[in-house]
Design a protein around this motif. Sequence first.
Motif, PDB file in Angstrom:
ATOM      1  N   GLY A 111       0.791  -1.221   0.000  1.00 61.52           N
ATOM      2  CA  GLY A 111       0.000   0.000   0.000  1.00 61.52           C
ATOM      3  C   GLY A 111       0.824   1.271   0.000  1.00 61.52           C
ATOM      4  O   GLY A 111       2.040   1.271   0.187  1.00 61.52           O
ATOM      5  N   ASP A 112       0.098   2.394  -0.234  1.00 58.34           N
ATOM      6  CA  ASP A 112       0.690   3.736  -0.171  1.00 58.34           C
ATOM      7  C   ASP A 112       0.349   4.290   1.201  1.00 58.34           C
ATOM      8  O   ASP A 112      -0.613   5.033   1.385  1.00 58.34           O
ATOM      9  N   PHE A 113       1.145   3.950   2.173  1.00 56.56           N
ATOM     10  CA  PHE A 113       0.820   4.186   3.581  1.00 56.56           C
ATOM     11  C   PHE A 113       0.670   5.664   3.918  1.00 56.56           C
ATOM     12  O   PHE A 113      -0.238   6.068   4.640  1.00 56.56           O
ATOM     13  N   ASP A 114       1.573   6.530   3.409  1.00 49.93           N
ATOM     14  CA  ASP A 114       1.555   7.930   3.799  1.00 49.93           C
ATOM     15  C   ASP A 114       0.843   8.819   2.793  1.00 49.93           C
ATOM     16  O   ASP A 114       0.826  10.043   2.923  1.00 49.93           O
ATOM     17  N   GLY A 115       0.233   8.228   1.746  1.00 51.29           N
ATOM     18  CA  GLY A 115      -0.570   8.996   0.804  1.00 51.29           C
ATOM     19  C   GLY A 115       0.203   9.955  -0.067  1.00 51.29           C
ATOM     20  O   GLY A 115      -0.359  10.932  -0.557  1.00 51.29           O
ATOM     21  N   ASP A 116       1.497   9.691  -0.311  1.00 47.01           N
ATOM     22  CA  ASP A 116       2.285  10.609  -1.134  1.00 47.01           C
ATOM     23  C   ASP A 116       2.373  10.171  -2.586  1.00 47.01           C
ATOM     24  O   ASP A 116       3.098  10.769  -3.380  1.00 47.01           O
ATOM     25  N   GLY A 117       1.637   9.116  -2.956  1.00 44.87           N
ATOM     26  CA  GLY A 117       1.642   8.648  -4.333  1.00 44.87           C
ATOM     27  C   GLY A 117       2.737   7.652  -4.643  1.00 44.87           C
ATOM     28  O   GLY A 117       2.817   7.151  -5.772  1.00 44.87           O
ATOM     29  N   VAL A 118       3.585   7.334  -3.669  1.00 46.02           N
ATOM     30  CA  VAL A 118       4.678   6.373  -3.857  1.00 46.02           C
ATOM     31  C   VAL A 118       4.386   5.152  -2.991  1.00 46.02           C
ATOM     32  O   VAL A 118       4.086   5.276  -1.804  1.00 46.02           O
ATOM     33  N   ARG A 119       4.484   3.974  -3.582  1.00 47.71           N
ATOM     34  CA  ARG A 119       4.218   2.744  -2.830  1.00 47.71           C
ATOM     35  C   ARG A 119       5.200   2.591  -1.674  1.00 47.71           C
ATOM     36  O   ARG A 119       6.387   2.880  -1.796  1.00 47.71           O
ATOM     37  N   ASP A 120       4.656   2.141  -0.547  1.00 47.65           N
ATOM     38  CA  ASP A 120       5.480   1.941   0.645  1.00 47.65           C
ATOM     39  C   ASP A 120       5.664   0.462   0.980  1.00 47.65           C
ATOM     40  O   ASP A 120       5.963   0.108   2.130  1.00 47.65           O
ATOM     41  N   ASP A 121       5.492  -0.387  -0.016  1.00 48.65           N
ATOM     42  CA  ASP A 121       5.616  -1.827   0.205  1.00 48.65           C
ATOM     43  C   ASP A 121       6.969  -2.162   0.843  1.00 48.65           C
ATOM     44  O   ASP A 121       8.010  -1.618   0.457  1.00 48.65           O
ATOM     45  N   LEU A 122       6.927  -3.059   1.820  1.00 47.66           N
ATOM     46  CA  LEU A 122       8.120  -3.602   2.467  1.00 47.66           C
ATOM     47  C   LEU A 122       8.947  -2.517   3.159  1.00 47.66           C
ATOM     48  O   LEU A 122      10.187  -2.554   3.143  1.00 47.66           O
ATOM     49  N   SER A 123       8.262  -1.562   3.786  1.00 46.50           N
ATOM     50  CA  SER A 123       8.981  -0.524   4.515  1.00 46.50           C
ATOM     51  C   SER A 123       8.488  -0.465   5.956  1.00 46.50           C
ATOM     52  O   SER A 123       7.412  -0.966   6.287  1.00 46.50           O
ATOM     53  N   PHE A 124       9.297   0.123   6.816  1.00 46.83           N
ATOM     54  CA  PHE A 124       9.006   0.198   8.243  1.00 46.83           C
ATOM     55  C   PHE A 124       8.715   1.640   8.644  1.00 46.83           C
ATOM     56  O   PHE A 124       9.392   2.574   8.185  1.00 46.83           O
ATOM     57  N   TYR A 125       7.710   1.817   9.513  1.00 48.24           N
ATOM     58  CA  TYR A 125       7.334   3.136  10.027  1.00 48.24           C
ATOM     59  C   TYR A 125       7.189   3.069  11.538  1.00 48.24           C
ATOM     60  O   TYR A 125       6.914   2.012  12.110  1.00 48.24           O
ATOM     61  N   SER A 126       7.317   4.224  12.168  1.00 49.51           N
ATOM     62  CA  SER A 126       7.053   4.337  13.594  1.00 49.51           C
ATOM     63  C   SER A 126       5.576   4.667  13.772  1.00 49.51           C
ATOM     64  O   SER A 126       5.124   5.758  13.402  1.00 49.51           O
ATOM     65  N   ILE A 127       4.811   3.723  14.314  1.00 49.80           N
ATOM     66  CA  ILE A 127       3.361   3.848  14.430  1.00 49.80           C
ATOM     67  C   ILE A 127       2.965   3.664  15.887  1.00 49.80           C
ATOM     68  O   ILE A 127       3.391   2.704  16.540  1.00 49.80           O
ATOM     69  N   SER A 128       2.159   4.594  16.390  1.00 48.75           N
ATOM     70  CA  SER A 128       1.746   4.501  17.788  1.00 48.75           C
ATOM     71  C   SER A 128       0.433   3.760  17.958  1.00 48.75           C
ATOM     72  O   SER A 128       0.172   3.202  19.028  1.00 48.75           O
ATOM     73  N   GLN A 129      -0.420   3.739  16.906  1.00 53.72           N
ATOM     74  CA  GLN A 129      -1.719   3.082  17.038  1.00 53.72           C
ATOM     75  C   GLN A 129      -2.243   2.713  15.653  1.00 53.72           C
ATOM     76  O   GLN A 129      -2.050   3.451  14.692  1.00 53.72           O
ATOM     77  N   VAL A 130      -2.921   1.569  15.569  1.00 58.60           N
ATOM     78  CA  VAL A 130      -3.587   1.151  14.333  1.00 58.60           C
ATOM     79  C   VAL A 130      -5.039   0.824  14.654  1.00 58.60           C
ATOM     80  O   VAL A 130      -5.335   0.100  15.601  1.00 58.60           O
ATOM     81  N   ILE A 131      -5.942   1.390  13.846  1.00 58.02           N
ATOM     82  CA  ILE A 131      -7.370   1.091  13.950  1.00 58.02           C
ATOM     83  C   ILE A 131      -7.774   0.419  12.639  1.00 58.02           C
ATOM     84  O   ILE A 131      -7.653   1.022  11.575  1.00 58.02           O
ATOM     85  N   PRO A 132      -8.221  -0.831  12.654  1.00 54.95           N
ATOM     86  CA  PRO A 132      -8.495  -1.549  11.405  1.00 54.95           C
ATOM     87  C   PRO A 132      -9.797  -1.093  10.744  1.00 54.95           C
ATOM     88  O   PRO A 132     -10.692  -0.555  11.395  1.00 54.95           O
ATOM     89  N   ALA A 133      -9.898  -1.334   9.434  1.00 55.75           N
ATOM     90  CA  ALA A 133     -11.134  -1.077   8.704  1.00 55.75           C
ATOM     91  C   ALA A 133     -12.233  -2.003   9.213  1.00 55.75           C
ATOM     92  O   ALA A 133     -11.992  -3.183   9.494  1.00 55.75           O
ATOM     93  N   ILE A 134     -13.459  -1.471   9.335  1.00 54.14           N
ATOM     94  CA  ILE A 134     -14.573  -2.286   9.840  1.00 54.14           C
ATOM     95  C   ILE A 134     -15.812  -2.198   8.933  1.00 54.14           C
ATOM     96  O   ILE A 134     -16.797  -2.872   9.170  1.00 54.14           O
ATOM     97  N   LEU A 135     -15.750  -1.374   7.869  1.00 52.73           N
ATOM     98  CA  LEU A 135     -16.949  -1.147   7.068  1.00 52.73           C
ATOM     99  C   LEU A 135     -16.720  -1.324   5.571  1.00 52.73           C
ATOM    100  O   LEU A 135     -17.546  -1.890   4.874  1.00 52.73           O
ATOM    101  N   VAL A 136     -15.564  -0.836   5.071  1.00 53.08           N
ATOM    102  CA  VAL A 136     -15.312  -0.788   3.625  1.00 53.08           C
ATOM    103  C   VAL A 136     -14.099  -1.645   3.283  1.00 53.08           C
ATOM    104  O   VAL A 136     -13.072  -1.605   3.963  1.00 53.08           O
ATOM    105  N   GLU A 137     -14.244  -2.413   2.195  1.00 52.64           N
ATOM    106  CA  GLU A 137     -13.191  -3.292   1.690  1.00 52.64           C
ATOM    107  C   GLU A 137     -12.047  -2.461   1.109  1.00 52.64           C
ATOM    108  O   GLU A 137     -12.272  -1.534   0.335  1.00 52.64           O
TER     109      GLU A 137
END
Length: 525
Positions: A111-137
Amino acid sequence: MNPVGQRKYLSAGGVETSFTAMKSLSALFLSAFALIASAIPASSEVIMVFSTGGDFLQRGKFALDFRGGDLYVGFRDGNAVLAPCLFDPSSVIVTPNIFCPIGTTGFIANGDFDGDGVRDDLSFYSISQVIPAILVEPFRPDLCELISAPYSDLPRPLGPFVDRGAIIFFNILTASVYQYNVSMYEFARNYPAGPAGRNLMDSELVYGTYIFVFPRLDATNLKVPIAVSYTAIPEAFNAADRYQVNPFRVTSGVYDSNGNYLMDHRLTTEVTWVGNDVTNTSPFTDEMRISILDEDEENVLFPPKGEDLIDPDTGEVIVEGDVAASSLVIPSPLDTNYFLPPLLTGLENADNPENVFGEEAFFRLRFARVRGTSGISFDTSTRIWSFKLRYVDSYQGFRISAFPTGVSQSLTVANGDFDGDGQKNIDEYALGSDPANPASMHADLTPTVEPDGKVSFTMTKRPNGAARYQFNISTNGGRFKTIGTNDPVWEVTQDDEIAYVITTRDVADPDDYEAEPQIAEIVVN
């Protein structure tokens, strides 16, 4: 900490229906969406924004250029909150350290994790919290579409949508690693600068309710409808539109021939405007900010931001100064003026404040809204109005330091003669002598015979001054007459920042003419 998917636009296919049909259809969808929203867990994060943006440059009281615009639609189900980290994104795991306090806790598998138009596949980020999708595929942009909108020239179907979703493995620095999906979709449509782009945007983006559908999680044959209402917003004056309603424009100030708004930084300047009122502005959902930027419109000069945190070893900026201070919020978006204090341009030199004269900058008004249609859909449209500043040495500012304090105001006005030397204050200001010193007088205006036999008079202008220069000419001892641009005997042969020159149209005798200055103050505030 910033949420992922932050867009970088100005503002932050379907079935065309009639407006009447759209209203009844939208009522059904809003009712259905209310049920969907009520079923969403409080811990989830589902949001859709619909935003239009427009950027305008004012060059005169009724001259505004359209510099571009856009439509942006963004949907997100789930979220991942980034933590401060100098190494994002990293190709390897980073353990906690001073520059990345919690380490790279997330692995982006896809996926394009940071929304900059460049794929972020196989990269590491510092993330404090993740909330999963619950409504839309996630990962199905082909199933996102606009199904209902007000009648306009907006193309139908609207698309394509861009997938910004991501598969995230979280807590990779621990023994409890979980996979999360975050669904993100975006659509952007740009409108080019110029009258054609402005007219296209106006014809496509009309006020009303827009209804989008997205694929349902784990059941993509079913659709999740989300509606958002786009409501009236202050729109810039358009000289080509004969039927404008309350158009926005700056009403104060004086502009030079290059479209620069003249300002003297030694004075308190009141900037005024019209076009924002209760018909298109709400103090509860809208805000207006001001700032002054450099001539490249890249760095904020006013208000000043806080100091950057610098790495002492590398000299790199670790944390930028207070970004929130890079613009100043006007008390109410319904306000129609702002008093800009003196000596706060961001260009002054403490040892030589006059170094500002001749500098250029941009004054910017930015209108932004966050208006909810429902608990999860928002109109976040923006408008930007700018004008180019040129800082000048006006008589009003000059007057502050040219005369002693406590003297009568009537002696220091432009047409007064403070030192009693027979020359008006404005003339001495404009021609370079000291109006407070009777021994200092500007030189007499003497004629010059040109090589072709014509006669000319010249006035050297005050550098970066704010005055209108003309000559009064007496012919053969007659009365003085102000020389205009269509005079039968004289023509203006130079009128720029350096000098004002008039020349006879034909060969003449210099002894036939006598000249005196006719100088008018340009009031810049």
